[in-house]
Design a protein around this motif. Sequence first.
Motif, PDB file in Angstrom:
ATOM      1  N   ALA A   1       1.043  -1.069  -0.264  1.00 33.00           N
ATOM      2  CA  ALA A   1       0.207  -0.054  -0.022  1.00 33.00           C
ATOM      3  C   ALA A   1       0.404   1.106  -0.199  1.00 33.00           C
ATOM      4  N   SER A   2       2.161   1.165   0.544  1.00 33.67           N
ATOM      5  CA  SER A   2       2.716   2.764   0.546  1.00 33.67           C
ATOM      6  C   SER A   2       3.966   2.831  -1.199  1.00 33.67           C
ATOM      7  N   GLY A   3       3.223   1.716  -1.815  1.00 37.08           N
ATOM      8  CA  GLY A   3       3.668   1.461  -3.464  1.00 37.08           C
ATOM      9  C   GLY A   3       3.102   2.448  -3.869  1.00 37.08           C
ATOM     10  N   GLU A   4       3.995   2.732  -5.428  1.00 36.14           N
ATOM     11  CA  GLU A   4       2.754   3.261  -6.633  1.00 36.14           C
ATOM     12  C   GLU A   4       2.098   2.979  -6.580  1.00 36.14           C
ATOM     13  N   THR A   5       1.390   1.482  -6.904  1.00 39.25           N
ATOM     14  CA  THR A   5       0.115   0.871  -7.416  1.00 39.25           C
ATOM     15  C   THR A   5      -0.708   1.167  -6.537  1.00 39.25           C
ATOM     16  N   GLY A   6       0.006   0.493  -5.507  1.00 44.23           N
ATOM     17  CA  GLY A   6      -0.994  -0.217  -3.920  1.00 44.23           C
ATOM     18  C   GLY A   6      -0.544   0.882  -3.622  1.00 44.23           C
TER      19      GLY A   6
ATOM     20  N   GLY B   1       2.028  -3.823   5.999  1.00 43.43           N
ATOM     21  CA  GLY B   1       3.696  -3.428   5.007  1.00 43.43           C
ATOM     22  C   GLY B   1       4.883  -3.528   6.209  1.00 43.43           C
ATOM     23  N   ARG B   2       6.277  -3.045   6.092  1.00 44.90           N
ATOM     24  CA  ARG B   2       7.064  -2.871   6.581  1.00 44.90           C
ATOM     25  C   ARG B   2       6.841  -2.154   7.845  1.00 44.90           C
ATOM     26  N   ARG B   3       6.330  -0.749   7.243  1.00 42.80           N
ATOM     27  CA  ARG B   3       5.791   0.647   8.577  1.00 42.80           C
ATOM     28  C   ARG B   3       4.464   1.151   8.121  1.00 42.80           C
ATOM     29  N   ARG B   4       4.598   1.776   8.996  1.00 39.13           N
ATOM     30  CA  ARG B   4       3.322   1.834   9.680  1.00 39.13           C
ATOM     31  C   ARG B   4       3.084   3.674   8.670  1.00 39.13           C
TER      32      ARG B   4
ATOM     33  N   CYS C   1       0.990  -5.915  -4.626  1.00 44.52           N
ATOM     34  CA  CYS C   1       1.226  -4.974  -4.766  1.00 44.52           C
ATOM     35  C   CYS C   1       3.010  -4.836  -4.630  1.00 44.52           C
ATOM     36  N   LEU C   2       3.228  -5.756  -3.999  1.00 42.12           N
ATOM     37  CA  LEU C   2       4.228  -5.015  -3.033  1.00 42.12           C
ATOM     38  C   LEU C   2       5.709  -5.856  -4.353  1.00 42.12           C
ATOM     39  N   GLY C   3       6.733  -5.544  -4.334  1.00 46.33           N
ATOM     40  CA  GLY C   3       7.995  -6.008  -5.139  1.00 46.33           C
ATOM     41  C   GLY C   3       8.630  -4.491  -4.966  1.00 46.33           C
TER      42      GLY C   3
ATOM     43  N   VAL D   1      10.940 -15.473 -12.638  1.00 44.36           N
ATOM     44  CA  VAL D   1      10.369 -14.558 -10.950  1.00 44.36           C
ATOM     45  C   VAL D   1       9.344 -14.481 -10.423  1.00 44.36           C
ATOM     46  N   LYS D   2       8.454 -13.189 -11.097  1.00 49.55           N
ATOM     47  CA  LYS D   2       7.299 -13.602 -11.339  1.00 49.55           C
ATOM     48  C   LYS D   2       6.669 -14.081 -12.042  1.00 49.55           C
ATOM     49  N   GLY D   3       6.746 -15.408 -13.218  1.00 49.83           N
ATOM     50  CA  GLY D   3       6.052 -16.387 -13.639  1.00 49.83           C
ATOM     51  C   GLY D   3       5.890 -17.837 -12.799  1.00 49.83           C
TER      52      GLY D   3
ATOM     53  N   ASP E   1       4.941   8.492 -11.922  1.00 52.83           N
ATOM     54  CA  ASP E   1       5.512   9.858 -12.063  1.00 52.83           C
ATOM     55  C   ASP E   1       6.163   9.383 -10.355  1.00 52.83           C
ATOM     56  N   ARG E   2       6.694   8.420 -10.706  1.00 52.79           N
ATOM     57  CA  ARG E   2       7.234   7.968  -9.367  1.00 52.79           C
ATOM     58  C   ARG E   2       8.513   8.618  -8.322  1.00 52.79           C
ATOM     59  N   ARG E   3       7.876   8.384  -7.052  1.00 59.63           N
ATOM     60  CA  ARG E   3       9.098   8.833  -6.245  1.00 59.63           C
ATOM     61  C   ARG E   3      10.027   9.162  -5.927  1.00 59.63           C
TER      62      ARG E   3
ATOM     63  N   GLY F   1      16.532   3.393 -15.479  1.00 60.14           N
ATOM     64  CA  GLY F   1      15.877   2.421 -16.483  1.00 60.14           C
ATOM     65  C   GLY F   1      14.625   2.590 -16.814  1.00 60.14           C
ATOM     66  N   GLU F   2      14.181   2.249 -15.836  1.00 63.85           N
ATOM     67  CA  GLU F   2      12.565   2.561 -16.169  1.00 63.85           C
ATOM     68  C   GLU F   2      11.667   3.920 -16.757  1.00 63.85           C
ATOM     69  N   TRP F   3      12.522   5.124 -15.485  1.00 62.32           N
ATOM     70  CA  TRP F   3      11.863   6.406 -16.807  1.00 62.32           C
ATOM     71  C   TRP F   3      12.444   5.846 -18.429  1.00 62.32           C
TER      72      TRP F   3
HETATM   73  N1  LIG Z   1       8.418  -0.566 -13.174  1.00 62.55           N
HETATM   74  C1  LIG Z   1       6.665  -1.396 -13.590  1.00 62.55           C
HETATM   75  O1  LIG Z   1       6.953  -0.827 -14.767  1.00 62.55           O
HETATM   76  C2  LIG Z   1       6.131  -2.584 -14.027  1.00 62.55           C
HETATM   77  C3  LIG Z   1       5.303  -3.479 -14.561  1.00 62.55           C
HETATM   78  C4  LIG Z   1       4.727  -4.297 -14.241  1.00 62.55           C
HETATM   79  C5  LIG Z   1       4.716  -4.623 -12.964  1.00 62.55           C
HETATM   80  N2  LIG Z   1       5.311  -4.115 -12.300  1.00 62.55           N
HETATM   81  C6  LIG Z   1       5.322  -4.830 -10.720  1.00 62.55           C
HETATM   82  O2  LIG Z   1       4.313  -4.497 -10.705  1.00 62.55           O
HETATM   83  C7  LIG Z   1       4.123  -3.993  -8.584  1.00 62.55           C
HETATM   84  C8  LIG Z   1       4.009  -3.130  -8.478  1.00 62.55           C
HETATM   85  O3  LIG Z   1       5.025  -1.939  -8.475  1.00 62.55           O
HETATM   86  P1  LIG Z   1       5.052  -0.215  -8.092  1.00 62.55           P
HETATM   87  O4  LIG Z   1       6.334  -0.003  -8.832  1.00 62.55           O
HETATM   88  O5  LIG Z   1       3.699  -0.323  -7.901  1.00 62.55           O
HETATM   89  O6  LIG Z   1       6.082  -0.990  -6.341  1.00 62.55           O
HETATM   90  P2  LIG Z   1       6.707  -0.100  -5.792  1.00 62.55           P
HETATM   91  O7  LIG Z   1       6.375   1.471  -5.661  1.00 62.55           O
HETATM   92  O8  LIG Z   1       7.901  -0.317  -6.183  1.00 62.55           O
HETATM   93  O9  LIG Z   1       6.097  -0.522  -4.681  1.00 62.55           O
HETATM   94  C9  LIG Z   1       6.490  -1.274  -3.893  1.00 62.55           C
HETATM   95  C10 LIG Z   1       5.864  -1.654  -2.442  1.00 62.55           C
HETATM   96  O10 LIG Z   1       6.669  -3.118  -2.130  1.00 62.55           O
HETATM   97  C11 LIG Z   1       7.799  -2.809  -0.352  1.00 62.55           C
HETATM   98  N3  LIG Z   1       8.307  -3.509  -0.885  1.00 62.55           N
HETATM   99  C12 LIG Z   1       9.398  -3.682  -1.654  1.00 62.55           C
HETATM  100  N4  LIG Z   1      10.789  -3.627  -1.187  1.00 62.55           N
HETATM  101  C13 LIG Z   1      10.103  -4.172   0.543  1.00 62.55           C
HETATM  102  C14 LIG Z   1      11.026  -5.201   1.371  1.00 62.55           C
HETATM  103  N5  LIG Z   1      12.135  -5.571   1.621  1.00 62.55           N
HETATM  104  N6  LIG Z   1      10.510  -5.395   2.166  1.00 62.55           N
HETATM  105  C15 LIG Z   1       8.749  -5.775   2.608  1.00 62.55           C
HETATM  106  N7  LIG Z   1       8.278  -4.448   1.717  1.00 62.55           N
HETATM  107  C16 LIG Z   1       8.987  -4.146   0.898  1.00 62.55           C
HETATM  108  C17 LIG Z   1       7.070  -1.000  -0.764  1.00 62.55           C
HETATM  109  O11 LIG Z   1       7.356  -0.976   0.326  1.00 62.55           O
HETATM  110  P3  LIG Z   1       8.440   0.448   0.925  1.00 62.55           P
HETATM  111  O12 LIG Z   1       7.072   1.644   0.697  1.00 62.55           O
HETATM  112  O13 LIG Z   1       7.834   0.368   2.687  1.00 62.55           O
HETATM  113  O14 LIG Z   1       9.750   0.395   0.388  1.00 62.55           O
HETATM  114  C18 LIG Z   1       5.543  -1.014  -1.509  1.00 62.55           C
HETATM  115  O15 LIG Z   1       4.851  -1.029  -0.849  1.00 62.55           O
HETATM  116  C19 LIG Z   1       5.804  -5.116  -8.557  1.00 62.55           C
HETATM  117  O16 LIG Z   1       5.627  -6.123  -8.404  1.00 62.55           O
HETATM  118  C20 LIG Z   1       6.006  -4.844 -10.073  1.00 62.55           C
HETATM  119  O17 LIG Z   1       7.432  -5.508  -9.696  1.00 62.55           O
HETATM  120  C21 LIG Z   1       5.912  -2.749 -12.352  1.00 62.55           C
END
Ligand SMILES: NC(=O)c1ccc[n+]([C@@H]2O[C@H](COP(=O)([O-])OP(=O)(O)OC[C@H]3O[C@@H](n4cnc5c(N)ncnc54)[C@H](OP(=O)(O)O)[C@@H]3O)[C@@H](O)[C@H]2O)c1
Length: 237
Positions: free
Chosen positions: A24-29, A49-52, A89-91, A144-146, A171-173, A178-180
Amino acid sequence: MAEDMKTLEENFRQRNRSCFLLGASGETGSLLLQELLERNIFSKITIIGRRRLTFEGKAYENLVQEVVDFEKLDDYAAAFQGHDVGYCCLGTTRAKAGADGFFRVDHDYVLKSAELAKAGGCSQFHLESSRGADKNSNFLYLKVKGQVEADIEALDFERYSIYRPGVLLVDRRESRPGEWLARKFFGAVSAVCSTPMSIPIQVVAKAMVSNTLRQPEQKTEILENKAIGDLGKSTGK
Ligand SMILES: NC(=O)c1ccc[n+]([C@@H]2O[C@H](COP(=O)([O-])OP(=O)(O)OC[C@H]3O[C@@H](n4cnc5c(N)ncnc54)[C@H](OP(=O)(O)O)[C@@H]3O)[C@@H](O)[C@H]2O)c1
């Protein structure tokens, strides 16, 4: 279509279900959480999640937070108990965590969470995976995803939905050069619309919620980028 979605939401709401959300702290989540709160289809939402997280003074009555140590998830089994639906949405990335760390988060943490949820009575699991996920791939990311997709399928949830978005338009925080670059390329086609290879995170979040309201045709369903894009437009708003 809008009316249909409103009816589906109302019907779902009446079932008084609860869900949990990983990432939930991530971009999609974070957008998925926002979508879940706005559409108000669950009586309780637990973010694990790992933080509040803080919400700028806003209080949500039906939102619960569980802070866990993902290295000791068995100690936090209670956090995964009693949910009807799970969203993930972890990753992380190989660049951030290294190859082993990437496997640990994107496979081990995700699979263990799914196992605990299933043991705790959860019937549906919705996983944000990736376009091209394939356990036989030569590319670590797609492999890994598969692999995690397949291992969760073996848990035999009543319903299992896999979302395979293309490049996430966001607009990633945090900075990910590479992704940019990929985003600039695909985003040049459209910053707000899905393309065959990319999709805005807002659309992914909306699609995950809208899809939850539908009856799946199969127990395990895979939604590729286009299907996510189509569903993400039908929010009823
Ligand atoms: N980037 C792309 O273009 C793309 C494309 C297709 C699919 N995806 C997949 O879609 C999913 C969501 O992507 P996103 O970019 O929205 O994610 P993101 O913004 O990177 O957020 C990832 C989430 O996972 C948590 N996380 C990461 N490392 C962790 C750890 N060591 N322990 C506990 N929690 C951890 C983060 O928590 P913290 O906030 O605490 O770090 C955050 O809540 C991912 O599985 C990604 O692989 C990405």
